[in-house]
Design a protein around this motif. Structure first.
Motif, PDB file in Angstrom:
ATOM      1  N   ARG A 290      41.835   3.441   7.679  1.00  9.16           N
ATOM      2  CA  ARG A 290      43.017   3.930   6.950  1.00  9.16           C
ATOM      3  C   ARG A 290      43.872   2.781   6.431  1.00  9.16           C
ATOM      4  O   ARG A 290      44.478   2.874   5.366  1.00  9.16           O
ATOM      5  CB  ARG A 290      43.829   4.876   7.821  1.00  9.16           C
ATOM      6  CG  ARG A 290      44.422   4.227   9.048  1.00  9.16           C
ATOM      7  CD  ARG A 290      45.232   5.239   9.866  1.00  9.16           C
ATOM      8  NE  ARG A 290      45.599   4.616  11.128  1.00  9.16           N
ATOM      9  CZ  ARG A 290      45.292   5.105  12.307  1.00  9.16           C
ATOM     10  NH1 ARG A 290      44.628   6.226  12.407  1.00  9.16           N
ATOM     11  NH2 ARG A 290      45.666   4.472  13.400  1.00  9.16           N
TER      12      ARG A 290
ATOM     13  N   SER B 110      42.174   1.157   3.404  1.00 16.43           N
ATOM     14  CA  SER B 110      42.405   1.991   2.229  1.00 16.43           C
ATOM     15  C   SER B 110      43.785   1.747   1.628  1.00 16.43           C
ATOM     16  O   SER B 110      43.927   1.550   0.420  1.00 16.43           O
ATOM     17  CB  SER B 110      42.251   3.467   2.608  1.00 16.43           C
ATOM     18  OG  SER B 110      42.534   4.285   1.513  1.00 16.43           O
TER      19      SER B 110
ATOM     20  N   GLU C 279      44.311  -0.210  -2.027  1.00 15.06           N
ATOM     21  CA  GLU C 279      44.908   0.547  -3.131  1.00 15.06           C
ATOM     22  C   GLU C 279      46.205  -0.125  -3.604  1.00 15.06           C
ATOM     23  O   GLU C 279      46.453  -0.249  -4.800  1.00 15.06           O
ATOM     24  CB  GLU C 279      45.163   1.996  -2.694  1.00 15.06           C
ATOM     25  CG  GLU C 279      45.604   2.909  -3.803  1.00 15.06           C
ATOM     26  CD  GLU C 279      44.585   3.058  -4.921  1.00 15.06           C
ATOM     27  OE1 GLU C 279      45.014   3.401  -6.045  1.00 15.06           O
ATOM     28  OE2 GLU C 279      43.377   2.831  -4.717  1.00 15.06           O
TER      29      GLU C 279
ATOM     30  N   ASP D  96      30.599  10.356   3.737  1.00 13.57           N
ATOM     31  CA  ASP D  96      31.607  11.122   4.476  1.00 13.57           C
ATOM     32  C   ASP D  96      32.746  10.213   4.938  1.00 13.57           C
ATOM     33  O   ASP D  96      33.917  10.578   4.854  1.00 13.57           O
ATOM     34  CB  ASP D  96      30.985  11.816   5.694  1.00 13.57           C
ATOM     35  CG  ASP D  96      30.034  12.932   5.302  1.00 13.57           C
ATOM     36  OD1 ASP D  96      30.158  13.469   4.183  1.00 13.57           O
ATOM     37  OD2 ASP D  96      29.151  13.261   6.124  1.00 13.57           O
TER      38      ASP D  96
ATOM     39  N   ASN E 180      34.943   9.268   1.956  1.00  9.95           N
ATOM     40  CA  ASN E 180      35.794  10.397   1.567  1.00  9.95           C
ATOM     41  C   ASN E 180      36.892  10.674   2.592  1.00  9.95           C
ATOM     42  O   ASN E 180      38.043  10.922   2.226  1.00  9.95           O
ATOM     43  CB  ASN E 180      34.954  11.648   1.341  1.00  9.95           C
ATOM     44  CG  ASN E 180      34.084  11.533   0.109  1.00  9.95           C
ATOM     45  OD1 ASN E 180      34.413  10.829  -0.836  1.00  9.95           O
ATOM     46  ND2 ASN E 180      32.949  12.207   0.128  1.00  9.95           N
ATOM     47  N   GLU E 181      36.542  10.626   3.868  1.00 10.87           N
ATOM     48  CA  GLU E 181      37.522  10.920   4.914  1.00 10.87           C
ATOM     49  C   GLU E 181      38.685   9.935   4.899  1.00 10.87           C
ATOM     50  O   GLU E 181      39.840  10.313   5.096  1.00 10.87           O
ATOM     51  CB  GLU E 181      36.850  10.904   6.288  1.00 10.87           C
ATOM     52  CG  GLU E 181      37.802  11.235   7.413  1.00 10.87           C
ATOM     53  CD  GLU E 181      37.127  11.342   8.766  1.00 10.87           C
ATOM     54  OE1 GLU E 181      37.853  11.346   9.763  1.00 10.87           O
ATOM     55  OE2 GLU E 181      35.887  11.426   8.826  1.00 10.87           O
ATOM     56  N   TYR E 182      38.384   8.653   4.655  1.00 12.15           N
ATOM     57  CA  TYR E 182      39.431   7.624   4.683  1.00 12.15           C
ATOM     58  C   TYR E 182      39.902   7.232   3.290  1.00 12.15           C
ATOM     59  O   TYR E 182      40.652   6.276   3.137  1.00 12.15           O
ATOM     60  CB  TYR E 182      38.948   6.407   5.477  1.00 12.15           C
ATOM     61  CG  TYR E 182      38.794   6.757   6.933  1.00 12.15           C
ATOM     62  CD1 TYR E 182      39.898   6.834   7.769  1.00 12.15           C
ATOM     63  CD2 TYR E 182      37.546   7.064   7.470  1.00 12.15           C
ATOM     64  CE1 TYR E 182      39.777   7.188   9.102  1.00 12.15           C
ATOM     65  CE2 TYR E 182      37.404   7.419   8.799  1.00 12.15           C
ATOM     66  CZ  TYR E 182      38.516   7.477   9.604  1.00 12.15           C
ATOM     67  OH  TYR E 182      38.385   7.835  10.920  1.00 12.15           O
ATOM     68  N   ASN E 183      39.453   7.974   2.283  1.00 12.65           N
ATOM     69  CA  ASN E 183      39.902   7.764   0.907  1.00 12.65           C
ATOM     70  C   ASN E 183      39.693   6.313   0.465  1.00 12.65           C
ATOM     71  O   ASN E 183      40.582   5.714  -0.148  1.00 12.65           O
ATOM     72  CB  ASN E 183      41.373   8.185   0.762  1.00 12.65           C
ATOM     73  CG  ASN E 183      41.758   8.382  -0.677  1.00 12.65           C
ATOM     74  OD1 ASN E 183      40.927   8.729  -1.516  1.00 12.65           O
ATOM     75  ND2 ASN E 183      43.021   8.142  -0.988  1.00 12.65           N
ATOM     76  N   LEU E 184      38.539   5.767   0.781  1.00 10.96           N
ATOM     77  CA  LEU E 184      38.226   4.387   0.408  1.00 10.96           C
ATOM     78  C   LEU E 184      37.822   4.366  -1.057  1.00 10.96           C
ATOM     79  O   LEU E 184      36.838   4.980  -1.446  1.00 10.96           O
ATOM     80  CB  LEU E 184      37.104   3.828   1.284  1.00 10.96           C
ATOM     81  CG  LEU E 184      37.377   3.829   2.790  1.00 10.96           C
ATOM     82  CD1 LEU E 184      36.174   3.299   3.542  1.00 10.96           C
ATOM     83  CD2 LEU E 184      38.630   3.033   3.127  1.00 10.96           C
ATOM     84  N   LYS E 185      38.590   3.647  -1.864  1.00 11.44           N
ATOM     85  CA  LYS E 185      38.329   3.617  -3.299  1.00 11.44           C
ATOM     86  C   LYS E 185      37.697   2.316  -3.750  1.00 11.44           C
ATOM     87  O   LYS E 185      37.459   2.121  -4.928  1.00 11.44           O
ATOM     88  CB  LYS E 185      39.629   3.867  -4.063  1.00 11.44           C
ATOM     89  CG  LYS E 185      40.166   5.263  -3.812  1.00 11.44           C
ATOM     90  CD  LYS E 185      41.437   5.522  -4.567  1.00 11.44           C
ATOM     91  CE  LYS E 185      41.931   6.929  -4.262  1.00 11.44           C
ATOM     92  NZ  LYS E 185      43.223   7.196  -4.842  1.00 11.44           N
TER      93      LYS E 185
END
Length: 127
Positions: A20, A23, A27, A47, A50-55
């Motif tokens: 987290r 991420s 960002e 997964d 997506n779960e930790y919104n890693l861009k």
């Protein structure tokens, strides 16, 4: 400047806790540093992303992971994930940081990134 995060999902509970913060920092600083992840192929990576919104871009490759570990070990640093590798604009590794179970230290990841890269912090945001 680049931040390379070496991690595995098979045996890295710390990676799950730290993700987290990776991420949030990647960002917030996307205009100042390039963040990439390197991991061993695993069916759960999508997964996790997506779960930790890693861009940031994540490269999956056992050979790539092994090569990075081999380079790190040459400097007498154990390749225990997660590892954060800080590379300056001249392509020199300026710091390597391991993971931590301590949430207080995990929360300070943002400040360490700013400090290691010599970035200023104004009003809690990078400028």
């Amino acid at each position: 400047m680049r931040l390379v995060i070496l991690f595995t999902l098979q045996d890295c509970p710390i990676c799950l806790f730290e993700a987290r913060y990776w991420s949030l920092v990647s960002e917030e600083l996307k205009d100042k540093i390039i963040t990439v992840g390197i991991t061993i192929p695993n069916k759960n990576v999508l997964d996790f992303v997506n779960e930790y919104n890693l861009k940031f871009k994540i490269y999956q490759g056992k050979d790539l992971f092994s090569k990075v570990c081999a380079l790190i070990k040459k400097h007498r640093i154990a390749c225990i994930t997660p590892l954060k590798i800080f590379i300056n604009s001249d392509n020199y590794v300026i710091a390597i940081e391991g993971g931590t179970k301590e949430e207080v230290k995990q929360r300070l990841f943002r400040e360490r990134v700013y400090s290691i890269f010599g970035l200023s912090q104004i009003w809690g945001r990078g400028k």
